[in-house]
Design a protein around this motif. Structure first.
Motif, PDB file in Angstrom:
ATOM      1  N   ASN A 133       6.412   6.771  11.179  1.00 41.47           N
ATOM      2  CA  ASN A 133       5.071   5.959  11.111  1.00 41.47           C
ATOM      3  C   ASN A 133       3.990   7.206  10.321  1.00 41.47           C
ATOM      4  OD1 ASN A 133       4.619   7.853  12.878  1.00 41.47           O
ATOM      5  ND2 ASN A 133       3.203   6.287  14.638  1.00 41.47           N
ATOM      6  N   SER A 134       4.484   8.255  10.031  1.00 43.28           N
ATOM      7  CA  SER A 134       3.432   9.097   9.215  1.00 43.28           C
ATOM      8  C   SER A 134       4.046   9.455   7.553  1.00 43.28           C
ATOM      9  CB  SER A 134       3.611  10.382   9.805  1.00 43.28           C
ATOM     10  OG  SER A 134       2.990  11.403   9.316  1.00 43.28           O
ATOM     11  N   GLN A 135       3.532   9.182   6.455  1.00 43.13           N
ATOM     12  CA  GLN A 135       3.560   9.827   5.349  1.00 43.13           C
ATOM     13  C   GLN A 135       3.963  10.996   5.654  1.00 43.13           C
ATOM     14  OE1 GLN A 135       3.530   7.839   2.229  1.00 43.13           O
ATOM     15  NE2 GLN A 135       2.779   5.857   4.497  1.00 43.13           N
ATOM     16  N   SER A 136       3.916  11.998   6.667  1.00 46.90           N
ATOM     17  CA  SER A 136       4.824  13.105   6.205  1.00 46.90           C
ATOM     18  C   SER A 136       6.087  13.336   6.366  1.00 46.90           C
ATOM     19  CB  SER A 136       4.191  14.200   6.498  1.00 46.90           C
ATOM     20  OG  SER A 136       4.431  13.609   8.409  1.00 46.90           O
ATOM     21  N   GLY A 137       6.792  12.244   7.404  1.00 49.82           N
ATOM     22  CA  GLY A 137       8.625  11.989   7.587  1.00 49.82           C
ATOM     23  C   GLY A 137       8.692  11.631   6.144  1.00 49.82           C
ATOM     24  N   VAL A 138      10.011  11.825   6.590  1.00 50.82           N
ATOM     25  CA  VAL A 138      11.475  11.417   5.258  1.00 50.82           C
ATOM     26  C   VAL A 138      10.975   9.928   5.461  1.00 50.82           C
ATOM     27  CG1 VAL A 138      13.994  10.347   5.199  1.00 50.82           C
ATOM     28  CG2 VAL A 138      12.884  12.876   6.122  1.00 50.82           C
ATOM     29  N   GLN A 139      10.706   8.892   3.836  1.00 46.12           N
ATOM     30  CA  GLN A 139      10.789   7.886   3.590  1.00 46.12           C
ATOM     31  C   GLN A 139      11.532   6.974   2.962  1.00 46.12           C
ATOM     32  OE1 GLN A 139       7.286   6.959   4.568  1.00 46.12           O
ATOM     33  NE2 GLN A 139       7.399   8.173   5.091  1.00 46.12           N
ATOM     34  N   PRO A 140      12.165   6.010   3.115  1.00 48.00           N
ATOM     35  CA  PRO A 140      13.517   5.833   2.955  1.00 48.00           C
ATOM     36  C   PRO A 140      12.855   4.810   1.839  1.00 48.00           C
ATOM     37  CG  PRO A 140      11.671   4.434   4.357  1.00 48.00           C
ATOM     38  CD  PRO A 140      11.278   5.302   4.844  1.00 48.00           C
ATOM     39  N   ILE A 141      14.179   4.258   1.130  1.00 44.12           N
ATOM     40  CA  ILE A 141      14.409   3.955  -0.019  1.00 44.12           C
ATOM     41  C   ILE A 141      14.479   2.401   0.502  1.00 44.12           C
ATOM     42  CG2 ILE A 141      16.155   2.739  -2.108  1.00 44.12           C
ATOM     43  CD1 ILE A 141      17.100   5.471  -1.901  1.00 44.12           C
ATOM     44  N   PRO A 142      13.266   1.461   0.025  1.00 47.52           N
ATOM     45  CA  PRO A 142      13.236   0.167  -0.312  1.00 47.52           C
ATOM     46  C   PRO A 142      14.546  -0.709  -0.410  1.00 47.52           C
ATOM     47  CG  PRO A 142      11.771   1.223  -1.239  1.00 47.52           C
ATOM     48  CD  PRO A 142      12.508   1.991  -1.615  1.00 47.52           C
ATOM     49  N   MET A 143      15.075  -1.342   0.999  1.00 47.21           N
ATOM     50  CA  MET A 143      16.354  -1.704   0.968  1.00 47.21           C
ATOM     51  C   MET A 143      16.370  -3.231   1.571  1.00 47.21           C
ATOM     52  SD  MET A 143      17.997   1.110   0.433  1.00 47.21           S
ATOM     53  CE  MET A 143      20.106  -0.364   0.469  1.00 47.21           C
ATOM     54  N   TYR A 144      17.033  -4.216  -0.088  1.00 43.95           N
ATOM     55  CA  TYR A 144      16.364  -5.338   0.414  1.00 43.95           C
ATOM     56  C   TYR A 144      18.003  -6.224   0.340  1.00 43.95           C
ATOM     57  CZ  TYR A 144      17.924  -5.384  -4.533  1.00 43.95           C
ATOM     58  OH  TYR A 144      18.287  -4.752  -6.455  1.00 43.95           O
ATOM     59  N   ALA A 145      18.589  -7.224   1.015  1.00 40.37           N
ATOM     60  CA  ALA A 145      19.983  -7.913   1.566  1.00 40.37           C
ATOM     61  C   ALA A 145      20.427  -8.713   0.069  1.00 40.37           C
ATOM     62  CB  ALA A 145      19.910  -8.581   2.685  1.00 40.37           C
ATOM     63  N   GLN A 146      21.119  -8.147  -0.515  1.00 38.31           N
ATOM     64  CA  GLN A 146      22.369  -8.862  -1.548  1.00 38.31           C
ATOM     65  C   GLN A 146      23.677  -9.450  -0.775  1.00 38.31           C
ATOM     66  OE1 GLN A 146      21.328  -8.446  -5.113  1.00 38.31           O
ATOM     67  NE2 GLN A 146      22.635 -10.595  -4.929  1.00 38.31           N
ATOM     68  N   THR A 147      23.285 -10.620  -0.656  1.00 37.38           N
ATOM     69  CA  THR A 147      24.532 -11.710   0.116  1.00 37.38           C
ATOM     70  C   THR A 147      25.609 -12.278  -1.450  1.00 37.38           C
ATOM     71  OG1 THR A 147      23.329 -13.188   0.737  1.00 37.38           O
ATOM     72  CG2 THR A 147      25.385 -13.804   0.634  1.00 37.38           C
ATOM     73  N   TYR A 148      26.704 -11.646  -0.735  1.00 35.22           N
ATOM     74  CA  TYR A 148      28.234 -11.312  -1.578  1.00 35.22           C
ATOM     75  C   TYR A 148      29.226 -11.999  -1.156  1.00 35.22           C
ATOM     76  CZ  TYR A 148      30.931  -7.757  -0.344  1.00 35.22           C
ATOM     77  OH  TYR A 148      31.929  -6.368   0.651  1.00 35.22           O
ATOM     78  N   GLN A 149      30.923 -12.728  -1.789  1.00 34.89           N
ATOM     79  CA  GLN A 149      31.390 -12.956  -0.852  1.00 34.89           C
ATOM     80  C   GLN A 149      32.704 -12.281  -1.868  1.00 34.89           C
ATOM     81  OE1 GLN A 149      30.206 -17.470  -1.808  1.00 34.89           O
ATOM     82  NE2 GLN A 149      32.499 -17.558  -1.067  1.00 34.89           N
ATOM     83  N   ASP A 150      33.133 -11.462  -0.654  1.00 37.60           N
ATOM     84  CA  ASP A 150      34.347 -10.915  -1.072  1.00 37.60           C
ATOM     85  C   ASP A 150      35.949 -11.591  -2.045  1.00 37.60           C
ATOM     86  OD1 ASP A 150      36.473  -8.329  -0.638  1.00 37.60           O
ATOM     87  OD2 ASP A 150      35.134  -7.345  -1.067  1.00 37.60           O
TER      88      ASP A 150
END
Length: 467
Positions: A133-150
């Motif tokens: 909840n602070s900009q001073s911490g580790v900021q994550p990469i914006p991740m998004y879901a990508q559906t696929y079939q293996d």
């Protein structure tokens, strides 16, 4: 009950052309009777059930009941309450409580026999990540879901493609952004209520559903396109949530069983017996969850048509397909069921109390705080579901309730007469127009009158009522 206007606009319907204004399409005069379901000549009663993959979607003419993207307040049509507009009263808007359903999406209900078309969602990114909840911490990469079939997975999904079910579609995101832009032009530019950027006098909430959360991001980006910060979207713990039937309450199921045991409910099943039987055999949908109500068929057909897909066909016989006439009857039956759930069944007061009474109480408390001079908010925006909007409209006594469609919205506007804080009035808009109810058109009523209308649906002891 209002009647169809004679000075009207021509809107197409399957099998006939009805003379209806956009407002007429919200209030079918025969919706209380099962003849509404069986009358093929009225088609969709002017309603719109089709949109392309991309948005923003707007029904034509604007203001028509549009299942894919319901109308909402926008400057081209927005009119101030009649006393303000005519100058008989001088005043200003001091508070807005805005409730809306999420924007359009893929279906909840996948056909048991399988879907004959793949759904593709590569054009939309459902983001999933967490950070401090602070900009001073580790900021994550914006991740998004990508559906696929293996190819090594021996199990095959019921639907080919790249979607999850349900999920907001790209058209839903685009509709949401336009929804927000229009709200800003009305309540920000025109009425000067919304701040230029979010502050501590705005408050946002959603259910725990990704659909409502994704809609919130799109709509609020439309309200503040240049804002570069983060915003809190409040949610209750899901097990006690007062929206989306979050808390456990045995009385919800027992009351539903009672209203679905009435002669009226059984009559609507009788008049649709042939339709349900034909759809069941065509689509492999013969279980009670598909046959006991029209919820599943409606959901599946609506999601297809509102995102650029066709009505379904049998997966074993590609020439055996749902026709427009069959879908129209499904939609009329869905409308009848929603009107029965929240307006006309003999247990409606208790049903609204157990399903939505706590949330209605929250809305009234925020509005009452404005009257008491204790409110710390100017603008509240809550992203919820059709199952929340239905009982709220029922508590208002709406004249006729069609299924609250994608992006459906209720705006509680609190107006203060100039120099008289104690003289507060409320206007309630449903999808951009003052809602027409058994109490009259809610265009300009005392705040205390609104409280009197809705308070009977707030349970005094929900724990005891729920058993």
């Amino acid at each position: 009950m209002r009647t169809v206007s004679t000075a009207s606009i021509m809107l197409g319907a399957a099998g006939s052309v009805l003379a209806l204004t956009p407002l007429d399409t919200f209030y079918p005069p025969t919706l209380n009777d099962t003849s509404y379901i069986s009358n093929a000549s009225i088609g969709t009663y002017g309603g719109i059930y089709k949109a392309g993959t991309n948005g923003p979607t707007e029904g034509t003419p604007y203001g028509t009941y549009d299942y894919c993207s319901m109308p909402h307040p926008r400057t081209q049509e927005y009119k101030e309450p009649e006393p303000i507009g005519k100058g008989t009263v001088k005043g200003k808007l001091v508070y807005l409580e805005y409730l809306q359903r999420h924007q359009r999406r893929t279906p909840y209900n996948i056909l048991p026999g399988g879907e004959n078309q793949p759904y593709q969602c590569d054009n939309v990114r459902p983001y999933l990540y967490a950070g401090p909840n602070s900009q001073s911490g580790v900021q994550p990469i914006p991740m998004y879901a990508q559906t696929y079939q293996d190819p090594t997975n021996p199990f095959t999904p019921d639907v080919n493609g790249t979607c999850q079910y349900p999920q907001i579609t790209v058209g839903g995101v685009q509709d949401g952004y336009q929804h927000g832009r229009d709200l800003w032009k009305v309540y920000g530019e025109k009425l000067s209520l919304l701040p230029a950027k979010p502050n501590d006098r705005v408050w946002f909430r959603s259910s725990d559903s990704a659909l409502t959360q994704g809609s919130a991001g799109a709509v609020l980006r439309g309200v503040w396109p240049e804002y570069d910060g983060a915003l809190p979207l409040h949610q209750m713990v899901s097990s006690v949530d007062t929206v989306n039937e979050g808390y456990s309450c045995d009385a919800i199921d027992t009351t539903l069983d009672e209203l679905e045991s009435t002669a009226e409910w059984k009559e609507h099943l009788t008049v649709t017996d042939t339709l349900r039987s034909n759809l069941g055999s065509m689509l492999g949908a013969t279980s009670s969850s598909w046959q006991d109500t029209f919820d599943h068929f409606s959901d599946n057909f609506q999601a297809r048509l509102c995102n650029g897909y066709d009505l379904p066909c049998s997966v074993t016989n590609s020439s055996d397909c749902v026709t427009t006439e069959m879908a129209d009857e499904v939609f009329r039956a869905g409308d009848w069921e929603w009107n029965y759930y929240w307006r006309t069944n003999p247990y409606v007061k208790k049903y609204i109390q157990v399903v939505e009474g706590l949330f209605i109480g929250e809305v009234l408390a925020r509005i009452q705080a404005v009257q008491d001079g204790t409110s710390t908010l100017d603008y509240t925006h809550i992203f919820i579901h059709d199952g929340d909007l239905g009982p709220i409209l029922g508590s208002l006594g709406i004249n006729a309730l069609r299924w609250p469609a994608m992006g459906s919205n209720i705006a509680f506007e609190v107006w203060e007469a100039e120099g008289k804080h104690d003289d507060l009035y409320v206007r309630v808009l449903y999808s951009g127009q003052p809602v027409e109810t058994i109490h009259g058109t809610l265009d300009w009523i005392k705040l205390s009158e609104l409280v009197d209308i809705m308070s009977p649906y707030v349970p005094s002891d929900i724990v005891t009522l729920c058993g």
